[in-house]
Design an enzyme around this catalytic site. Sequence first.
Site, PDB file in Angstrom:
ATOM      1  N   SER A  23     -18.398  39.590 -30.077  1.00  0.00           N
ATOM      2  CA  SER A  23     -17.953  40.148 -29.462  1.00  0.00           C
ATOM      3  C   SER A  23     -18.485  41.276 -28.678  1.00  0.00           C
ATOM      4  CB  SER A  23     -16.957  40.105 -29.933  1.00  0.00           C
ATOM      5  OG  SER A  23     -16.373  38.893 -31.039  1.00  0.00           O
ATOM      6  N   SER A  52     -18.600  29.619 -28.633  1.00  0.00           N
ATOM      7  CA  SER A  52     -18.670  31.194 -28.545  1.00  0.00           C
ATOM      8  C   SER A  52     -16.890  31.365 -28.354  1.00  0.00           C
ATOM      9  CB  SER A  52     -19.673  32.499 -27.625  1.00  0.00           C
ATOM     10  OG  SER A  52     -19.814  31.472 -26.770  1.00  0.00           O
ATOM     11  N   ASN A 102     -14.311  30.439 -30.858  1.00  0.00           N
ATOM     12  CA  ASN A 102     -14.985  30.551 -31.861  1.00  0.00           C
ATOM     13  C   ASN A 102     -15.576  31.999 -32.640  1.00  0.00           C
ATOM     14  OD1 ASN A 102     -13.834  27.349 -33.597  1.00  0.00           O
ATOM     15  ND2 ASN A 102     -15.696  27.346 -32.436  1.00  0.00           N
ATOM     16  N   TYR A 103     -16.073  32.320 -31.377  1.00  0.00           N
ATOM     17  CA  TYR A 103     -16.832  33.809 -31.849  1.00  0.00           C
ATOM     18  C   TYR A 103     -16.546  35.149 -31.117  1.00  0.00           C
ATOM     19  CZ  TYR A 103     -19.729  30.684 -35.087  1.00  0.00           C
ATOM     20  OH  TYR A 103     -20.211  30.237 -35.660  1.00  0.00           O
ATOM     21  N   LEU A 104     -15.827  34.570 -30.615  1.00  0.00           N
ATOM     22  CA  LEU A 104     -15.108  36.373 -28.846  1.00  0.00           C
ATOM     23  C   LEU A 104     -14.041  36.649 -29.201  1.00  0.00           C
ATOM     24  CD1 LEU A 104     -17.327  34.210 -25.578  1.00  0.00           C
ATOM     25  CD2 LEU A 104     -17.845  36.166 -27.619  1.00  0.00           C
TER      26      LEU A 104
END
Length: 501
Positions: free
Chosen positions: A332, A455, A458-460
């Site tokens: 992020s 991403s 799930n990650y940002l």
Amino acid sequence: MLNHDYCTKDVFNTNFFKDFRKTMTDREKEIIKDFRKCNFQEMFEFFQAESERRKAATKDEKLAKKNENEALVKEYGFCMIDGHKEKIGNFRLEPPGLFRGRGEHPKMGMIKRRIGASEVSINCGKNSKVPTPPPGQRWKEVRHDNTVTWLASWVENVQGQVKYIMLNPSSKLKGEKDHIKYETARRLDKVIDKIRATYRDEWKSKEMRVRQRAVALYFIDKLALRAGNEKDEDQADTVGCCSLRVEHVQLHRELNGKENVVVFDFPGKDSIRYYNEVEVEKRVFKNLELFMENKKEGDDLFDRLNTQVLNEHLKELMDGLTAKVFRTYNASKTLQDQLDKLTDGDATVAEKLLAYNRANRAVAILCNHQRSVPKGHQKSMENLKEKIRAKRDAIDDCESEYHDLKKAAKRGSVKEKVNADKKGKQLERLKEQLKKLELQETDRDENKTIALSTSKLNYLDPRISVAWCKKNGVPIEKIFNKTQRTKFLWAIHMADENYRF
């Protein structure tokens, strides 16, 4: 699966034949002994014909099938949670088939059995209507556990893993979980400097286990490596930070003009190769030399460390901190920094989108989200190049017509001036369209081996993207498709253009 790449792999065929023989009668076992003499062509052709028949269905047949599916969704696709109607994720169980696994999985080719009601546990409210099992069958158990979010579970036979039916990503519970995940990553931002100072200090510790933990944490932070759990013999040999072995790391005092370089080369999640040449701090390099002393291939690099020990230490540093939080945080943070760097407020929407995808790509590279070049990539690039060629030809034609009309308008009537203006505007439009196509070509080519969606989903922190869209006048649907917009509804409502991670 005859026309599939898997069928060329010995492991796949050996595992299949072993399981296939278990289903045979004694008489069949006497006869069928050599897989190479088996011919599955007739079955393959039958399934091909079935597939063709479905494709060639009439409008009425397709409509009947659609109505049948909608009726199923109506009956099984929703549940009530705290008085709210919520959508269920995928409520259909996988049919029997051959296990494929990800990467070079040692169990590929084994037969996944059909799941019966007697293997399925149902989880629902005490006063709710329990779904009816198929005729003549009973559920394994019906429980009322409100501390978990699954609605049904069973154990699949190949890996012995528990599988679940969960709520749809758009559900309130999932949204709350997502929100907590990104807020935890934001909390890490407030203490990250202190954590970094601590692990730097620990590189000099007298205790080997503390040094190893500190170096591993440096890699998890700097390179967004996964923690890496121990693998059993019957699982694909994939590696994370704590399970790195001596052969996965090479040390170079000097390499390609850089000093203290560590070369990582190991199979990461889904057997995707992780290769990276990283310049590290001198103290880290010296520690790695120490960790590798008198060790041979197959020995653990961090022999005094495992994920459990690491995560327990992380919880002491910050409540709720795990190795995964570092990945979410660094992903992020990278997106926010890259968007600040790459976005030009005066650019066109198409140029801003290219900047966004480039920022997202920096995250995907950090997290090693690779993919093989899609099968249709070559063809779609050729089609795009053809469109670009055609657009350039149209611009050439338009330019020469505009040139003639401008000449005529100088000496001519009002009508000729209007025609010249019209042609000028058409030329501008064509140039805009060409620019858009050329940006598309750049974007597609840069993305061919990178999986951007992993991403993004799930990650940002989705609020970074929402705020960026609002601030830069980019429609949110250009960044998130319909499913993603539903999943991130909470973020769309919550973030204004001033939100910062």
